[in-house]
Motif scaffolding. Structure first.
Motif, mmCIF file in Angstrom:
data_model
loop_
_atom_site.group_PDB
_atom_site.id
_atom_site.type_symbol
_atom_site.label_atom_id
_atom_site.label_comp_id
_atom_site.label_asym_id
_atom_site.label_seq_id
_atom_site.Cartn_x
_atom_site.Cartn_y
_atom_site.Cartn_z
ATOM 1 N N GLY A 48 -2.514 -19.790 -10.035
ATOM 2 C CA GLY A 48 -3.730 -19.545 -9.260
ATOM 3 C C GLY A 48 -3.428 -18.544 -8.159
ATOM 4 O O GLY A 48 -2.943 -17.452 -8.419
ATOM 5 N N LYS A 49 -3.670 -18.951 -6.924
ATOM 6 C CA LYS A 49 -3.409 -18.065 -5.788
ATOM 7 C C LYS A 49 -2.070 -18.334 -5.120
ATOM 8 O O LYS A 49 -1.711 -17.681 -4.151
ATOM 9 N N SER A 50 -1.320 -19.304 -5.626
ATOM 10 C CA SER A 50 -0.055 -19.659 -4.977
ATOM 11 C C SER A 50 1.129 -19.387 -5.899
ATOM 12 O O SER A 50 0.970 -19.102 -7.083
ATOM 13 N N PHE A 51 2.306 -19.461 -5.342
ATOM 14 C CA PHE A 51 3.539 -19.248 -6.087
ATOM 15 C C PHE A 51 4.314 -20.551 -6.200
ATOM 16 O O PHE A 51 4.273 -21.393 -5.294
ATOM 17 N N ARG A 52 5.043 -20.681 -7.290
ATOM 18 C CA ARG A 52 5.984 -21.788 -7.475
ATOM 19 C C ARG A 52 7.323 -21.171 -7.828
ATOM 20 O O ARG A 52 7.405 -20.269 -8.660
ATOM 21 N N VAL A 53 8.373 -21.657 -7.186
ATOM 22 C CA VAL A 53 9.715 -21.109 -7.361
ATOM 23 C C VAL A 53 10.577 -22.154 -8.060
ATOM 24 O O VAL A 53 10.638 -23.302 -7.605
ATOM 25 N N PRO A 54 11.261 -21.776 -9.146
ATOM 26 C CA PRO A 54 12.159 -22.731 -9.801
ATOM 27 C C PRO A 54 13.286 -23.144 -8.844
ATOM 28 O O PRO A 54 13.892 -22.294 -8.181
ATOM 29 N N GLU A 55 13.540 -24.429 -8.759
ATOM 30 C CA GLU A 55 14.565 -24.944 -7.846
ATOM 31 C C GLU A 55 15.926 -24.318 -8.136
ATOM 32 O O GLU A 55 16.665 -23.975 -7.211
ATOM 33 N N LYS A 56 16.262 -24.145 -9.410
ATOM 34 C CA LYS A 56 17.554 -23.536 -9.771
ATOM 35 C C LYS A 56 17.661 -22.108 -9.241
ATOM 36 O O LYS A 56 18.746 -21.666 -8.874
ATOM 37 N N ALA A 57 16.534 -21.393 -9.181
ATOM 38 C CA ALA A 57 16.544 -20.017 -8.668
ATOM 39 C C ALA A 57 16.874 -20.002 -7.175
ATOM 40 O O ALA A 57 17.570 -19.098 -6.700
ATOM 41 N N VAL A 58 16.393 -20.997 -6.451
ATOM 42 C CA VAL A 58 16.694 -21.086 -5.014
ATOM 43 C C VAL A 58 18.191 -21.336 -4.826
ATOM 44 O O VAL A 58 18.845 -20.668 -4.015
ATOM 45 N N HIS A 59 18.739 -22.272 -5.599
ATOM 46 C CA HIS A 59 20.173 -22.567 -5.493
ATOM 47 C C HIS A 59 21.014 -21.348 -5.876
ATOM 48 O O HIS A 59 22.001 -21.042 -5.194
ATOM 49 N N ALA A 60 20.607 -20.636 -6.921
ATOM 50 C CA ALA A 60 21.337 -19.438 -7.351
ATOM 51 C C ALA A 60 21.281 -18.362 -6.268
ATOM 52 O O ALA A 60 22.294 -17.714 -5.967
ATOM 53 N N TYR A 61 20.122 -18.178 -5.659
ATOM 54 C CA TYR A 61 19.984 -17.188 -4.586
ATOM 55 C C TYR A 61 20.907 -17.527 -3.423
ATOM 56 O O TYR A 61 21.604 -16.661 -2.897
ATOM 57 N N LEU A 62 20.919 -18.794 -3.034
ATOM 58 C CA LEU A 62 21.757 -19.204 -1.901
ATOM 59 C C LEU A 62 23.243 -19.074 -2.228
ATOM 60 O O LEU A 62 24.025 -18.669 -1.369
ATOM 61 N N GLU A 63 23.638 -19.389 -3.454
ATOM 62 C CA GLU A 63 25.050 -19.239 -3.849
ATOM 63 C C GLU A 63 25.478 -17.790 -3.783
ATOM 64 O O GLU A 63 26.577 -17.471 -3.330
ATOM 65 N N ASN A 64 24.606 -16.879 -4.210
ATOM 66 C CA ASN A 64 24.926 -15.453 -4.194
ATOM 67 C C ASN A 64 24.845 -14.865 -2.789
ATOM 68 O O ASN A 64 25.366 -13.784 -2.542
ATOM 69 N N ALA A 65 24.176 -15.553 -1.877
ATOM 70 C CA ALA A 65 24.014 -15.045 -0.517
ATOM 71 C C ALA A 65 25.221 -15.332 0.372
ATOM 72 O O ALA A 65 25.348 -14.757 1.436
ATOM 73 N N TYR A 66 26.104 -16.223 -0.079
ATOM 74 C CA TYR A 66 27.294 -16.556 0.728
ATOM 75 C C TYR A 66 28.199 -15.329 0.845
ATOM 76 O O TYR A 66 28.369 -14.577 -0.094
ATOM 77 N N PHE A 67 28.797 -15.186 2.018
ATOM 78 C CA PHE A 67 29.788 -14.120 2.195
ATOM 79 C C PHE A 67 30.901 -14.661 3.081
ATOM 80 O O PHE A 67 30.692 -15.595 3.869
ATOM 81 N N ASP A 68 32.060 -14.085 2.946
ATOM 82 C CA ASP A 68 33.221 -14.523 3.706
ATOM 83 C C ASP A 68 33.277 -13.780 5.035
ATOM 84 O O ASP A 68 33.566 -12.582 5.063
ATOM 85 N N ALA A 69 32.983 -14.465 6.120
ATOM 86 C CA ALA A 69 32.951 -13.831 7.437
ATOM 87 C C ALA A 69 34.344 -13.747 8.047
ATOM 88 O O ALA A 69 34.534 -13.126 9.078
ATOM 89 N N GLY A 70 35.301 -14.404 7.444
ATOM 90 C CA GLY A 70 36.627 -14.442 8.021
ATOM 91 C C GLY A 70 37.501 -13.442 7.422
ATOM 92 O O GLY A 70 38.333 -12.751 7.753
#
Length: 70
Positions: A48-70
């Motif tokens: 309709g007028k809203s979006f739904r995001v697959p939960e696995k896609a959120v987890h995958a995005y967050l896993e790929n967003a990690y970076f080593d700051a040290g």
């Protein structure tokens, strides 16, 4: 089981989240989630007028967003 039936079975396994739920999970604003969806960085399905995001896609995005700051 046909490929079409298998696809439908796979879709029933998908957990979809609202933009508000994704924002709360990521601790960002809903606008940030909308930007990620519109830029293609976070896949979503329009219902309709809203979006739904697959939960696995959120987890995958967050896993790929990690970076080593040290």
């Amino acid at each position: 089981m046909s490929a079409k039936e298998n696809d439908r079975t796979g879709l029933t396994q998908v957990q979809f989240l609202t933009v508000a739920e994704v924002a709360a999970m990521m601790r960002v604003s809903k606008m940030t989630v909308y930007r990620l969806v519109h830029s293609g960085e976070l896949p979503a399905v329009r219902v309709g007028k809203s979006f739904r995001v697959p939960e696995k896609a959120v987890h995958a995005y967050l896993e790929n967003a990690y970076f080593d700051a040290g």
